[in-house]
Write an enzyme that holds these catalytic residues in place. Structure first.
Site, PDB file in Angstrom:
ATOM      1  N   CYS A  65       0.830  -1.168  -0.156  1.00  0.00           N
ATOM      2  CA  CYS A  65       0.020  -0.091   0.013  1.00  0.00           C
ATOM      3  C   CYS A  65       0.765   1.285   0.143  1.00  0.00           C
ATOM      4  O   CYS A  65       1.932   1.299   0.359  1.00  0.00           O
ATOM      5  CB  CYS A  65      -0.956  -0.160   1.287  1.00  0.00           C
ATOM      6  SG  CYS A  65      -1.969   1.360   1.264  1.00  0.00           S
TER       7      CYS A  65
ATOM      8  N   ASP B 299       0.433   3.721   1.908  1.00  0.00           N
ATOM      9  CA  ASP B 299       0.505   4.128   3.098  1.00  0.00           C
ATOM     10  C   ASP B 299       1.711   4.438   3.770  1.00  0.00           C
ATOM     11  O   ASP B 299       2.549   3.742   3.614  1.00  0.00           O
ATOM     12  CB  ASP B 299      -0.292   3.066   4.046  1.00  0.00           C
ATOM     13  CG  ASP B 299      -0.733   3.899   5.495  1.00  0.00           C
ATOM     14  OD1 ASP B 299       0.278   4.133   6.392  1.00  0.00           O
ATOM     15  OD2 ASP B 299      -1.832   3.721   5.868  1.00  0.00           O
TER      16      ASP B 299
ATOM     17  N   ARG C  39       2.919   4.489   6.378  1.00  0.00           N
ATOM     18  CA  ARG C  39       3.577   3.814   7.628  1.00  0.00           C
ATOM     19  C   ARG C  39       3.990   2.180   7.640  1.00  0.00           C
ATOM     20  O   ARG C  39       4.279   1.638   8.442  1.00  0.00           O
ATOM     21  CB  ARG C  39       2.433   3.775   8.801  1.00  0.00           C
ATOM     22  CG  ARG C  39       1.673   4.728   9.330  1.00  0.00           C
ATOM     23  CD  ARG C  39       0.586   5.059   9.903  1.00  0.00           C
ATOM     24  NE  ARG C  39      -0.680   4.207   8.855  1.00  0.00           N
ATOM     25  CZ  ARG C  39      -1.888   4.343   9.293  1.00  0.00           C
ATOM     26  NH1 ARG C  39      -2.288   4.559  10.379  1.00  0.00           N
ATOM     27  NH2 ARG C  39      -2.672   3.828   8.366  1.00  0.00           N
TER      28      ARG C  39
ATOM     29  N   HIS D  88      -2.081  -4.448   5.034  1.00  0.00           N
ATOM     30  CA  HIS D  88      -2.008  -3.975   6.442  1.00  0.00           C
ATOM     31  C   HIS D  88      -3.126  -3.598   7.121  1.00  0.00           C
ATOM     32  O   HIS D  88      -4.086  -3.252   6.795  1.00  0.00           O
ATOM     33  CB  HIS D  88      -0.946  -2.717   6.250  1.00  0.00           C
ATOM     34  CG  HIS D  88      -1.482  -1.600   5.559  1.00  0.00           C
ATOM     35  ND1 HIS D  88      -1.800  -0.533   6.519  1.00  0.00           N
ATOM     36  CD2 HIS D  88      -1.591  -1.078   4.539  1.00  0.00           C
ATOM     37  CE1 HIS D  88      -2.421   0.255   5.803  1.00  0.00           C
ATOM     38  NE2 HIS D  88      -2.308   0.116   4.646  1.00  0.00           N
TER      39      HIS D  88
ATOM     40  N   CYS E  17      -5.968   0.246   7.162  1.00  0.00           N
ATOM     41  CA  CYS E  17      -5.574   0.575   5.915  1.00  0.00           C
ATOM     42  C   CYS E  17      -7.017   1.385   5.423  1.00  0.00           C
ATOM     43  O   CYS E  17      -7.978   1.128   5.287  1.00  0.00           O
ATOM     44  CB  CYS E  17      -5.765  -0.653   4.673  1.00  0.00           C
ATOM     45  SG  CYS E  17      -5.528  -0.124   2.937  1.00  0.00           S
TER      46      CYS E  17
END
Ligand SMILES: [Zn+2]
Length: 207
Positions: free
Chosen positions: A42, A44, A46, A103, A106
């Protein structure tokens, strides 16, 4: 706005530290890349695969997009960024593994569960992209025994992406020949734990 300055400060640290220590490796890498692994993760901020898997440069060919999704081989025309990366990773680089890493928490999965109209007003590329998992989303919402729909859809979307990878003829051929393996995994941000998909049982388990 100091954020870009912070990036440049990081670049100078990289030059002084990692680059300086591994200068020979960087010079070798300049000759070409031969990553044995492709990772689909992703966007993302993090869940950087380089951090989670403690990667070194050249080790993994990485595709990141919203919710780590893979469109099927035959889907509507368009500028197929995800599919062209997969095509190059498999047929150009000859990766031996493809890892789909989902994850926890999400945002893309959360948007799918919330229904359409999560993106920009008017035409939304995001809404269109997330519609790739309308099928798994509807199945999760219809499962009244499922209490954690966010986690259930995060996991279902990983299975869906693996199924879509297998619609690419050159992936199916290589997997059947044993020269390519597909893997699913799910990373939980707060605990830093990675679970692996056992495709035989459909469950996510510890390594
Ligand atoms: Zn995400």
């Amino acid at each position: 706005m100091p954020e870009f300055r912070e990036l440049l400060d990081g670049y100078h640290r990289f030059r002084r530290n990692d680059y300086y220590r591994h200068k020979g490796r960087w010079e070798d890498l300049a000759e070409g890349q031969h990553p044995p692994v492709m990772i689909i993760a992703c966007c993302d901020s993090r869940v950087d695969p380089a951090t989670v898997f403690d990667l070194v440069p050249g080790q993994a060919f990485v595709l990141r997009n919203v919710a780590n999704l893979v469109p099927p081989f035959q889907s509507e025309a368009g500028l197929a960024g995800a599919r062209s990366a997969i095509e190059f990773g498999v047929t150009g680089l000859g990766v031996r593994h493809i890892v789909v890493m989902g994850h926890g928490a999400c945002g893309g999965i959360k948007a799918a569960l919330a229904g359409g109209d999560q993106g920009a007003p008017g035409h939304s590329f995001l809404d269109n992209w997330i519609s790739l998992i309308d099928g798994p989303r509807d199945a999760v919402l219809a499962d009244h025994a499922c209490e954690d729909k966010q986690l259930a859809l995060e996991q279902a979307a990983i299975r869906h992406s693996l199924a879509n990878l297998r619609t690419f003829p050159y992936i199916a051929e290589r997997e059947a020949a044993g020269s390519l393996k597909l893997h699913g995994c799910h990373f939980t941000i707060g605990t830093g734990r990675l679970l692996l998909l056992d495709e035989a049982s459909g469950r996510f388990v510890n390594d």
